[in-house]
Structures are given as structure tokens and as C-alpha cells.
Write a protein that holds these residues in place. Structure first.
Motif, PDB file in Angstrom:
ATOM      1  N   ALA A 179       1.260  -7.518   3.721  1.00 30.96           N
ATOM      2  CA  ALA A 179       2.628  -6.998   3.670  1.00 30.96           C
ATOM      3  C   ALA A 179       3.403  -7.623   2.528  1.00 30.96           C
ATOM      4  O   ALA A 179       4.269  -6.994   1.923  1.00 30.96           O
ATOM      5  CB  ALA A 179       3.326  -7.282   5.006  1.00 30.96           C
ATOM      6  N   GLN A 180       3.083  -8.869   2.198  1.00 31.81           N
ATOM      7  CA  GLN A 180       3.788  -9.565   1.129  1.00 31.81           C
ATOM      8  C   GLN A 180       3.549  -8.901  -0.222  1.00 31.81           C
ATOM      9  O   GLN A 180       4.412  -8.897  -1.094  1.00 31.81           O
ATOM     10  CB  GLN A 180       3.348 -11.035   1.098  1.00 31.81           C
ATOM     11  N   ASN A 181       2.340  -8.318  -0.422  1.00 33.53           N
ATOM     12  CA  ASN A 181       1.983  -7.745  -1.719  1.00 33.53           C
ATOM     13  C   ASN A 181       2.072  -6.215  -1.746  1.00 33.53           C
ATOM     14  O   ASN A 181       1.647  -5.599  -2.720  1.00 33.53           O
ATOM     15  CB  ASN A 181       0.561  -8.165  -2.097  1.00 33.53           C
ATOM     16  N   PHE A 182       2.572  -5.601  -0.688  1.00 27.41           N
ATOM     17  CA  PHE A 182       2.636  -4.138  -0.610  1.00 27.41           C
ATOM     18  C   PHE A 182       3.562  -3.585  -1.690  1.00 27.41           C
ATOM     19  O   PHE A 182       4.673  -4.077  -1.895  1.00 27.41           O
ATOM     20  CB  PHE A 182       3.125  -3.723   0.776  1.00 27.41           C
ATOM     21  N   ASP A 183       3.080  -2.530  -2.405  1.00 23.19           N
ATOM     22  CA  ASP A 183       3.851  -1.900  -3.475  1.00 23.19           C
ATOM     23  C   ASP A 183       4.236  -0.497  -3.013  1.00 23.19           C
ATOM     24  O   ASP A 183       3.449   0.452  -3.102  1.00 23.19           O
ATOM     25  CB  ASP A 183       3.018  -1.823  -4.754  1.00 23.19           C
ATOM     26  N   PRO A 184       5.458  -0.305  -2.494  1.00 20.45           N
ATOM     27  CA  PRO A 184       5.839   0.996  -1.930  1.00 20.45           C
ATOM     28  C   PRO A 184       5.920   2.104  -2.977  1.00 20.45           C
ATOM     29  O   PRO A 184       5.518   3.246  -2.707  1.00 20.45           O
ATOM     30  CB  PRO A 184       7.205   0.716  -1.293  1.00 20.45           C
ATOM     31  N   ARG A 185       6.430   1.814  -4.170  1.00 17.52           N
ATOM     32  CA  ARG A 185       6.573   2.859  -5.187  1.00 17.52           C
ATOM     33  C   ARG A 185       5.210   3.380  -5.635  1.00 17.52           C
ATOM     34  O   ARG A 185       4.997   4.596  -5.736  1.00 17.52           O
ATOM     35  CB  ARG A 185       7.350   2.311  -6.386  1.00 17.52           C
ATOM     36  N   ALA A 186       4.282   2.489  -5.917  1.00 23.26           N
ATOM     37  CA  ALA A 186       2.952   2.921  -6.341  1.00 23.26           C
ATOM     38  C   ALA A 186       2.233   3.667  -5.225  1.00 23.26           C
ATOM     39  O   ALA A 186       1.481   4.620  -5.475  1.00 23.26           O
ATOM     40  CB  ALA A 186       2.123   1.709  -6.781  1.00 23.26           C
ATOM     41  N   THR A 187       2.474   3.250  -3.987  1.00 23.50           N
ATOM     42  CA  THR A 187       1.844   3.920  -2.844  1.00 23.50           C
ATOM     43  C   THR A 187       2.337   5.354  -2.726  1.00 23.50           C
ATOM     44  O   THR A 187       1.546   6.290  -2.503  1.00 23.50           O
ATOM     45  CB  THR A 187       2.138   3.138  -1.552  1.00 23.50           C
ATOM     46  N   ILE A 188       3.641   5.578  -2.877  1.00 25.84           N
ATOM     47  CA  ILE A 188       4.193   6.939  -2.799  1.00 25.84           C
ATOM     48  C   ILE A 188       3.637   7.805  -3.917  1.00 25.84           C
ATOM     49  O   ILE A 188       3.201   8.951  -3.698  1.00 25.84           O
ATOM     50  CB  ILE A 188       5.734   6.882  -2.857  1.00 25.84           C
TER      51      ILE A 188
ATOM     52  N   ASP B  47       2.841  16.655   3.578  1.00 29.17           N
ATOM     53  CA  ASP B  47       2.697  17.730   4.566  1.00 29.17           C
ATOM     54  C   ASP B  47       4.025  18.486   4.635  1.00 29.17           C
ATOM     55  O   ASP B  47       5.015  17.985   5.178  1.00 29.17           O
ATOM     56  CB  ASP B  47       2.354  17.131   5.929  1.00 29.17           C
ATOM     57  N   THR B  48       4.041  19.712   4.069  1.00 30.29           N
ATOM     58  CA  THR B  48       5.290  20.495   4.019  1.00 30.29           C
ATOM     59  C   THR B  48       5.739  20.931   5.405  1.00 30.29           C
ATOM     60  O   THR B  48       6.929  21.114   5.650  1.00 30.29           O
ATOM     61  CB  THR B  48       5.096  21.739   3.134  1.00 30.29           C
ATOM     62  N   ALA B  49       4.800  21.148   6.311  1.00 33.73           N
ATOM     63  CA  ALA B  49       5.157  21.613   7.649  1.00 33.73           C
ATOM     64  C   ALA B  49       5.962  20.549   8.403  1.00 33.73           C
ATOM     65  O   ALA B  49       7.003  20.831   9.004  1.00 33.73           O
ATOM     66  CB  ALA B  49       3.896  21.988   8.432  1.00 33.73           C
ATOM     67  N   SER B  50       5.468  19.343   8.368  1.00 36.76           N
ATOM     68  CA  SER B  50       6.146  18.271   9.104  1.00 36.76           C
ATOM     69  C   SER B  50       7.132  17.501   8.240  1.00 36.76           C
ATOM     70  O   SER B  50       7.869  16.649   8.742  1.00 36.76           O
ATOM     71  CB  SER B  50       5.116  17.281   9.661  1.00 36.76           C
ATOM     72  N   LYS B  51       7.092  17.829   6.917  1.00 37.71           N
ATOM     73  CA  LYS B  51       7.948  17.142   5.960  1.00 37.71           C
ATOM     74  C   LYS B  51       7.713  15.626   5.988  1.00 37.71           C
ATOM     75  O   LYS B  51       8.634  14.821   5.972  1.00 37.71           O
ATOM     76  CB  LYS B  51       9.422  17.457   6.211  1.00 37.71           C
ATOM     77  N   ARG B  52       6.439  15.292   6.011  1.00 36.67           N
ATOM     78  CA  ARG B  52       6.059  13.887   6.035  1.00 36.67           C
ATOM     79  C   ARG B  52       5.015  13.597   4.959  1.00 36.67           C
ATOM     80  O   ARG B  52       4.212  14.473   4.621  1.00 36.67           O
ATOM     81  CB  ARG B  52       5.483  13.483   7.393  1.00 36.67           C
ATOM     82  N   LEU B  53       5.060  12.388   4.426  1.00 39.90           N
ATOM     83  CA  LEU B  53       4.061  11.962   3.455  1.00 39.90           C
ATOM     84  C   LEU B  53       2.953  11.215   4.186  1.00 39.90           C
ATOM     85  O   LEU B  53       3.203  10.207   4.855  1.00 39.90           O
ATOM     86  CB  LEU B  53       4.702  11.043   2.402  1.00 39.90           C
ATOM     87  N   VAL B  54       1.755  11.720   4.068  1.00 38.07           N
ATOM     88  CA  VAL B  54       0.605  11.087   4.713  1.00 38.07           C
ATOM     89  C   VAL B  54       0.017  10.050   3.751  1.00 38.07           C
ATOM     90  O   VAL B  54      -0.394  10.379   2.638  1.00 38.07           O
ATOM     91  CB  VAL B  54      -0.466  12.127   5.085  1.00 38.07           C
ATOM     92  N   ILE B  55       0.003   8.792   4.180  1.00 36.98           N
ATOM     93  CA  ILE B  55      -0.513   7.704   3.343  1.00 36.98           C
ATOM     94  C   ILE B  55      -2.001   7.517   3.626  1.00 36.98           C
ATOM     95  O   ILE B  55      -2.384   7.062   4.689  1.00 36.98           O
ATOM     96  CB  ILE B  55       0.234   6.380   3.607  1.00 36.98           C
ATOM     97  N   GLU B  56      -2.820   7.938   2.665  1.00 36.44           N
ATOM     98  CA  GLU B  56      -4.258   7.740   2.804  1.00 36.44           C
ATOM     99  C   GLU B  56      -4.733   6.497   2.061  1.00 36.44           C
ATOM    100  O   GLU B  56      -5.752   5.912   2.404  1.00 36.44           O
ATOM    101  CB  GLU B  56      -5.021   8.963   2.282  1.00 36.44           C
ATOM    102  N   ARG B  57      -3.992   6.082   1.035  1.00 32.81           N
ATOM    103  CA  ARG B  57      -4.428   4.923   0.248  1.00 32.81           C
ATOM    104  C   ARG B  57      -3.208   4.067  -0.123  1.00 32.81           C
ATOM    105  O   ARG B  57      -2.546   4.312  -1.119  1.00 32.81           O
ATOM    106  CB  ARG B  57      -5.148   5.375  -1.024  1.00 32.81           C
ATOM    107  N   PRO B  58      -2.909   3.062   0.696  1.00 29.51           N
ATOM    108  CA  PRO B  58      -1.808   2.161   0.347  1.00 29.51           C
ATOM    109  C   PRO B  58      -2.191   1.287  -0.850  1.00 29.51           C
ATOM    110  O   PRO B  58      -3.360   0.977  -1.061  1.00 29.51           O
ATOM    111  CB  PRO B  58      -1.625   1.313   1.601  1.00 29.51           C
ATOM    112  N   ILE B  59      -1.203   0.927  -1.644  1.00 20.73           N
ATOM    113  CA  ILE B  59      -1.436   0.123  -2.837  1.00 20.73           C
ATOM    114  C   ILE B  59      -0.816  -1.268  -2.647  1.00 20.73           C
ATOM    115  O   ILE B  59       0.319  -1.396  -2.177  1.00 20.73           O
ATOM    116  CB  ILE B  59      -0.816   0.786  -4.087  1.00 20.73           C
ATOM    117  N   PHE B  60      -1.592  -2.267  -3.020  1.00 20.77           N
ATOM    118  CA  PHE B  60      -1.117  -3.643  -2.949  1.00 20.77           C
ATOM    119  C   PHE B  60      -1.262  -4.289  -4.325  1.00 20.77           C
ATOM    120  O   PHE B  60      -2.187  -3.984  -5.070  1.00 20.77           O
ATOM    121  CB  PHE B  60      -1.915  -4.460  -1.924  1.00 20.77           C
ATOM    122  N   ASN B  61      -0.328  -5.180  -4.637  1.00 25.02           N
ATOM    123  CA  ASN B  61      -0.427  -5.940  -5.883  1.00 25.02           C
ATOM    124  C   ASN B  61      -1.367  -7.114  -5.691  1.00 25.02           C
ATOM    125  O   ASN B  61      -1.326  -7.795  -4.666  1.00 25.02           O
ATOM    126  CB  ASN B  61       0.947  -6.479  -6.295  1.00 25.02           C
ATOM    127  N   ALA B  62      -2.227  -7.345  -6.648  1.00 23.11           N
ATOM    128  CA  ALA B  62      -3.078  -8.528  -6.611  1.00 23.11           C
ATOM    129  C   ALA B  62      -2.247  -9.730  -7.016  1.00 23.11           C
ATOM    130  O   ALA B  62      -1.118  -9.614  -7.482  1.00 23.11           O
ATOM    131  CB  ALA B  62      -4.269  -8.363  -7.558  1.00 23.11           C
TER     132      ALA B  62
END
Length: 375
Positions: A173-182, A190-205
Motif C-alpha cells: 500500500a505504501q508504494n501503490f501508484d493510483p494514477r499509473a494504475t488507472i 465497464d460502461t454498464a456499471s460505470k466502474r473501472l475494473v482493476i486487473e493490474r495494479p501498479i506499484f512503484n519499486a
């Protein structure tokens, strides 16, 4: 109808000072041993207030001429470890049963903890030569325990920093990069539910820092600061082992002593400091000014209760000069045994007004604060 369990507990609490009617409480043989053990130590509270020992009724160990050492061994067997450690702390710290500290064999059998280390450091000038090596061993065990708990936090906070140009898939959680993940997962919207499905979260090394910082720990060694001195010595040892930090360790009361040459060995630091005396923080910070070589990459951390014994002008002027030269000024307020801040808030406000950041933090949070300042 009297609750017999409640009566039993009060009987154990009051001991020989209980009313005679309480002697009817149903007590097992083990309860009587518990009462005798507690009475041997805590009856000293009444005696310390000038009260005579209550005759009869209570379970006493006087008849068997028990020694403090015998009492300690019995008590260890009767109580759970955490309760025994508390009783041991009261015996050596509150009731000054120094006879427990005169026998090397007994000293080795005591539970090594901060309370015992604090007492030994306070009494070391009055202990016999034959127990000094044992005292050093006890203090080393306590220091090693503190070091084991703090080192990972300081290493993680100070040796590495976020590298946004290299990615990692290790979850943290300390290294999570929200902008790169989005950005990496927009195609999964998903346009139907208006939700972003996160399949690959990005973390900073994390990468190692290469540019060293100078950290000057300026530690108040007046009598009320023993716990802070103990933690400061361990922190200095940890910092001294890091390739990215040059550490200087300065301790003071009304005099100033530079212990930088032994900063890597917190046990020797603790065996060297002379607790007690007055406080001249201004003189200590004036000395720290002479140690600054690269102001914009220097941190001066003052660990104190901020209770200045001298005229405050030199202290405030020194803080202002250091802050204006771009030295990072941190004031770490003293904490008591229960981690509650104990310091002069008026002086702390004056120091803050001259450019020193003030906080009352545990050592583990100090690691994060130091890393943020050096980031």
C-alpha cells in the motif's frame, strides 16, 4: 450474601491489613502463597507511609526468614510472566530492593526489560564490580530487543525511496501508484456499471538513496529522560549502520559530550551517559552548529523535554540560525513510560516559531518523519 470470589480477591489485595471479617474468605493453599508473596513486597508501601505492620491475620513470610532472592524465585513460579515482570519492576524500581541486584546469579535470572535496564543504569555507580559484566549483558539484551523492533522500520524508511520510472508488481500500500494504475486499466472500464475494473495494479519499486545526509542527534540526558536516551542510543546505532547517513551523537545536561565515536555501539553509549544534573539546551545546540558541514543536507534532531534551565535567548537564537542556514530542525518531545508526551509546551511553541518542527512521536514514527524530511 457476600460474593466469595470478590471477597477472596479483596483479601489478596489487602493482605494482612484486611479486616478480621475478611479472614473468613475461602482461600486455597495456593492463594495463601500468593498472599504471602504479595505481602512481602507491597507491605512496604504501608511502611513507607509510616504505618506499622498489622499484627496477625495476614500471611507473612517473616517466620521463615525468607530472603529477597527466595521471594523472587517463588514469585516467578506463582504468577504469569507478564504479571511477574510487573512485580519485578515494582521491586527494583519503586521499592528499591537492590539486594536483588547484588548477586550475579540472581541478576542473570531477572527478566531483561526496559524497566530493569533503566534501574540498572540509574544504580550502576553503586553496584559491585563483580556484577558490572552481568549488568552490561542485561542492557545488551534490552538494546538488542529494541533494535530488532526498530531496525526494519528505519531501514525501509531511509534506505529506499519511491522510483516512479521503474514499476513493481509486489503488493504494498505504501508504494501503490493510483494514477499509473488507472491509466493501465482504462480499457477495462465497464460502461454498464460505470466502474473501472482493476486487473493490474501498479506499484512503484524502491531504489537506494545515494546522496548521504548528516544527522545530528542532540539528546537531553537529564534525569527524567532515561527512556528517551535509551531509544536515542539505539536509533543512533541503526543510523550509523546505514550507508546513506552520517550520524553524530551529542548528549547534554549542563555540559555537552560528543559520543559520535561510539554511536555504533548503543550499549557503550548507555554505560557512558551520566544521567542527572540541570539542562542547558542552548549550549548543546551551539555545539551542534559547529558540526554542520552541508546545511541543506543536514538534520539536527533535538530529543528533549524542552525544559531549558538557562536563559532561553541563546537556545532560540541558535535554532533560528540553523533554520535560516537551511538545516532541517526537528524537535522530538520526550515521552513517558506509557508513551504520553511530557514536555514544556510553551518552550516548544517558541522553538517552532524560530523554525524547528516539533512532534511527540514514538521511535517507529520518528523513522517515517526523518525519511519525510530527508526526502
Amino acid at each position: 450474601m457476600i460474593d466469595q470470589e470478590m471477597l477472596r480477591r479483596w483479601r489478596l489485595i489487602l493482605g494482612r491489613y484486611a479486616e478480621q471479617s475478611m479472614n473468613k474468605a475461602e482461600m486455597s493453599d495456593r492463594d495463601r502463597l500468593l498472599e504471602q508473596s504479595l505481602d512481602y513486597l507491597y507491605s512496604r508501601e504501608y511502611e513507607g507511609r509510616g504505618m506499622m505492620r498489622a499484627p496477625g491475620g495476614g500471611g507473612s513470610l517473616d517466620g521463615s526468614a525468607v530472603t529477597a532472592i527466595d521471594w523472587l524465585q517463588r514469585t516467578r513460579k506463582l504468577f504469569p510472566r507478564e504479571v511477574f515482570e510487573r512485580i519485578q519492576h515494582h521491586a527494583v524500581d519503586k521499592y528499591q530492593m537492590t539486594e536483588l541486584l547484588e548477586d550475579p546469579a540472581v541478576l542473570r535470572s531477572l527478566e531483561p526489560n526496559q524497566a530493569l535496564a533503566r534501574t540498572l543504569l540509574g544504580l550502576r555507580g553503586r553496584l559491585s564490580a563483580e556484577v558490572r559484566d552481568v549488568v552490561q549483558g542485561v542492557i545488551r539484551k534490552v538494546v538488542d530487543d529494541i533494535n530488532r523492533r526498530l531496525r526494519p522500520q528505519f531501514v525501509n524508511a531511509l534506505v529506499g525511496r519511491r522510483n516512479r520510472f521503474r514499476r513493481s508488481h509486489l503488493p504494498s500500500a505504501q508504494n501503490f501508484d493510483p494514477r499509473a494504475t488507472i491509466a493501465a486499466n482504462l480499457r477495462h472500464y465497464d460502461t454498464a456499471s460505470k466502474r473501472l475494473v482493476i486487473e493490474r495494479p501498479i506499484f512503484n519499486a524502491r531504489v537506494k538513496r545515494n546522496l548521504p545526509w548528516d544527522v545530528i542527534l542532540c539528546v537531553d540526558q537529564s534525569g527524567s529522560m532515561l527512556d528517551s536516551v535509551m531509544y536515542s542510543a539505539v536509533v543512533a546505532g541503526i543510523l550509523a549502520s546505514l550507508p546513506t547517513v552520517n550520524v553524530r551523537l551529542v548528549v547534554f545536561d549542563t555540559n555537552v559530550v560528543d559520543l559520535s565515536h561510539m554511536a555504533a555501539d548503543p550499549v557503550q553509549v548507555l554505560l557512558t551517559v551520566q544521567l542527572g544534573g540541570g539542562t542547558n539546551i542552548g549550549r548543546a545546540l551551539q555545539y551542534c552548529e559547529t558540526l554542520v558541514r552541508t546545511p541543506h543536507r543536514t538534520v539536527v534532531a533535538l530529543i528533549s523535554d524542552f525544559e531549558e534551565g538557562a536563559f532561553p535567548g541563546p537556545l532560540l537564537n541558535s535554532v533560528q540560525r540553523l533554520a535560516e542556514s537551511r538545516v532541517k530542525m526537528l524537535g522530538l518531545a520526550a515521552l513517558d513510560e506509557s508513551a504520553q508526551p511530557v514536555y514544556d509546551t510553551t518552550m516548544a511553541q517558541k522553538l517552532a516559531g524560530r523554525g524547528m518542527e516539533i512532534a511527540a512521536l514514538t521511535p517507529s514514527h520518528f523513522a517515517e518523519w526523518l525519511a519525510e524530511v530527508m526526502g
